[in-house]
Design an enzyme around this catalytic site. Sequence first.
Site, short mmCIF file in Angstrom:
data_model
loop_
_atom_site.label_atom_id
_atom_site.label_comp_id
_atom_site.label_asym_id
_atom_site.label_seq_id
_atom_site.Cartn_x
_atom_site.Cartn_y
_atom_site.Cartn_z
CE LYS A 227 -4.21 -1.94 2.04
NZ LYS A 227 -5.15 -1.92 3.18
CG HIS A 278 -2.99 -10.66 1.86
ND1 HIS A 278 -2.06 -10.03 1.06
CD2 HIS A 278 -3.77 -9.68 2.36
CE1 HIS A 278 -2.27 -8.73 1.08
NE2 HIS A 278 -3.31 -8.48 1.87
#
Length: 367
Positions: A227, A278
């Site tokens: 991110k 994930h």
Amino acid sequence: MDNDDKLEILLRLGNKISRENNLDRLLALIGDFSTEIVSAERCSIFIYDPQKDQLVAKVAHGIDHLVIPADKGVVGAAIQTGEIQISADPYHDMRFNQDVDVEQQFVTRSLLVIPLFNKEGKPLGAVEMINKNPGPFFNNIDAELMVLIANYVTSTIENALLYEKIKKTQTNLIYKLSTAAEFKDNETSAHTLRVAHYSATIARAMGRDQPFIDALTLVAPMHDIGKIGIPEAIIKKPGKLDNEEFAIMQQHALIGYQLLFDSDNDLLTMAARVSHDHHEKWSGGGYPKGIRGEEISLEGRIVAIADVFDALTTRRPYKEPWSIERSLGYIEEQQGGHFDPDLARTFLAERDAVAEIFCRHQEEPPS
């Protein structure tokens, strides 16, 4: 015990310590082998702490915790003088401290202490053999055998201490890296801790070995490191992302993989797989690759459950937190869909441990 038996013990010790880099397990091995080779009742292995000028017992047969000043007792005398110490009658030896015996209801009849020094001649610790069995006391042959062991293992202990230091530094760096994305995201360090502990709970309940559990606990907090490369306006948008924004957000899985992957470092490679996998789904349809089933790494499948559960139970700008039971219900509903069914069942079976982690690292109660 004849010389052939002693040689066999030394060879077994050398073989085992050459394959061990965990300091505590290494010292336990040395302690057990040492008592066997000189027929001692107990062994204590002390590591010197220069900051506190103390000797900390990493191995102390019969005692849970033992710390002594580095200049006290027969062990302290060995460290201070750099010489082997043999005490044939400790209770008449002014250096001997009887407090431990009194506390443990134990009688020390004889002592043999071998000081350990590193390559620079600085104190590393000491090996203390307690109670020759049969007695009455340790002799020069015992001392020579222990010197042989000490010379053999000192460099190994030194390497293990260095390994522990490097591992601790690496752990600190990884946790700092794990929190880097938090400066842009609305997540907190509590989120990364919970994901790590939930992931470890699943791995432990599956029966995975401790090295895998330790590694997963360390790398799970880095699942969203990608991110860092996503525009802040998208990350902090209070409402639902539109299709274009969501496509950009999905890139964080690949960005994290590219940041972390290192073919020469198993830990970073595992972290890269976690970042990459994930958001994949057991039945397919996840991102970034849309892979399914066991095409998804085991660590990625584990962290997927931990991350989603934590997201559900946490307040976000666009949603209120769910209760633990409602969130567990969602995990149950998604067995075989979003989540690996075996791992989901394992997680659900550990609901008490999950609730304990949730409460211990909770910043705000669920609604």
